[in-house]
Motif scaffolding. Structure first.
Motif, mmCIF file in Angstrom:
data_model
loop_
_atom_site.group_PDB
_atom_site.id
_atom_site.type_symbol
_atom_site.label_atom_id
_atom_site.label_comp_id
_atom_site.label_asym_id
_atom_site.label_seq_id
_atom_site.Cartn_x
_atom_site.Cartn_y
_atom_site.Cartn_z
ATOM 1 N N SER A 20 0.827 -1.198 0.000
ATOM 2 C CA SER A 20 0.000 0.000 0.000
ATOM 3 C C SER A 20 0.865 1.253 0.000
ATOM 4 O O SER A 20 0.569 2.218 -0.702
ATOM 5 C CB SER A 20 -0.923 0.018 1.216
ATOM 6 N N GLY A 65 -12.149 1.140 -4.796
ATOM 7 C CA GLY A 65 -10.862 0.582 -4.385
ATOM 8 C C GLY A 65 -9.734 1.598 -4.506
ATOM 9 O O GLY A 65 -8.600 1.234 -4.784
ATOM 10 N N TYR A 146 -5.030 -5.956 -8.388
ATOM 11 C CA TYR A 146 -5.797 -5.521 -7.223
ATOM 12 C C TYR A 146 -6.194 -6.681 -6.306
ATOM 13 O O TYR A 146 -6.854 -6.456 -5.300
ATOM 14 C CB TYR A 146 -7.068 -4.780 -7.653
ATOM 15 N N GLY A 150 -7.207 -4.828 -2.948
ATOM 16 C CA GLY A 150 -8.342 -4.005 -3.314
ATOM 17 C C GLY A 150 -9.652 -4.709 -3.525
ATOM 18 O O GLY A 150 -10.703 -4.074 -3.510
ATOM 19 N N GLN A 153 -12.261 -4.585 -0.529
ATOM 20 C CA GLN A 153 -12.672 -3.195 -0.346
ATOM 21 C C GLN A 153 -13.613 -2.781 -1.463
ATOM 22 O O GLN A 153 -14.651 -2.155 -1.221
ATOM 23 C CB GLN A 153 -11.453 -2.274 -0.317
#
Length: 173
Positions: A20, A65, A146, A150, A153
């Motif tokens: 991240s 995301g 992702y 991601g 999320q």
């Protein structure tokens, strides 16, 4: 007694902190890129299903995301895209041909997402979760990039819109 199975579509949280941080450093470079439009496939729908999908698309978030929404083709398509590579949502897709009533779904914020076993087990491939617990069905193509940070999320961010505008669909185990 009802038992709900929850199958994670990405790895366990905690490992993504370094990734991240690296992604945040890359944001300015990625923002300079201007991706083209994404083509959304149109499906044959009833007037009621088309109206429900139009309501979903009109209410979708500007980001998903952490990725910005981008143009789709045709304009007014029953779908949306975010990021590059793009998350691509399409509303009104048919049920997957390999779905069986005993298939497991991942329940994320009250929406049951079905993913084929081969996609769920290989984090190196794009995955296409289908919200079978809502009708008409919605799919979200999630690029492999992702998968680690991601997907859960993004699916959680879509849940309120899908629950607001779509009817109940198939039940998931």
């Amino acid at each position: 007694m009802s038992v709900h199975h929850r199958r994670r579509l990405g790895p366990v949280r905690g490992r993504g902190v370094v990734a991240s941080a690296a992604a945040l450093l890359l944001l300015p470079a990625l923002a300079a890129c201007s991706p083209g439009t994404i083509e959304i496939e149109d499906h044959d729908l009833s007037d009621a299903d088309r109206a429900a999908c139009e309501a979903v698309v009109d209410d979708l978030p500007k980001t998903l995301g952490g990725e910005l929404r981008r143009p789709v083709d045709p304009e007014g398509a029953l779908g949306a895209a975010w990021g590059d590579p793009a998350y691509v949502l399409t509303c009104g897709v048919p049920a997957p041909s390999d779905y069986e009533a005993t298939a497991e779904c991942s329940d994320i914020k009250g929406v049951g997402w079905y993913v084929t076993d081969d996609q769920a087990s290989d984090l190196g491939v794009d995955v296409t979760p289908i919200a079978l617990s809502r009708s008409p069905y919605v799919e979200l193509v999630v690029p492999s990039r992702y998968r680690t940070d991601g997907i859960d999320q993004a699916l959680a961010e879509l849940a309120p819109v899908l629950k607001e505008h779509l009817a109940d669909g198939l039940s998931c185990l």
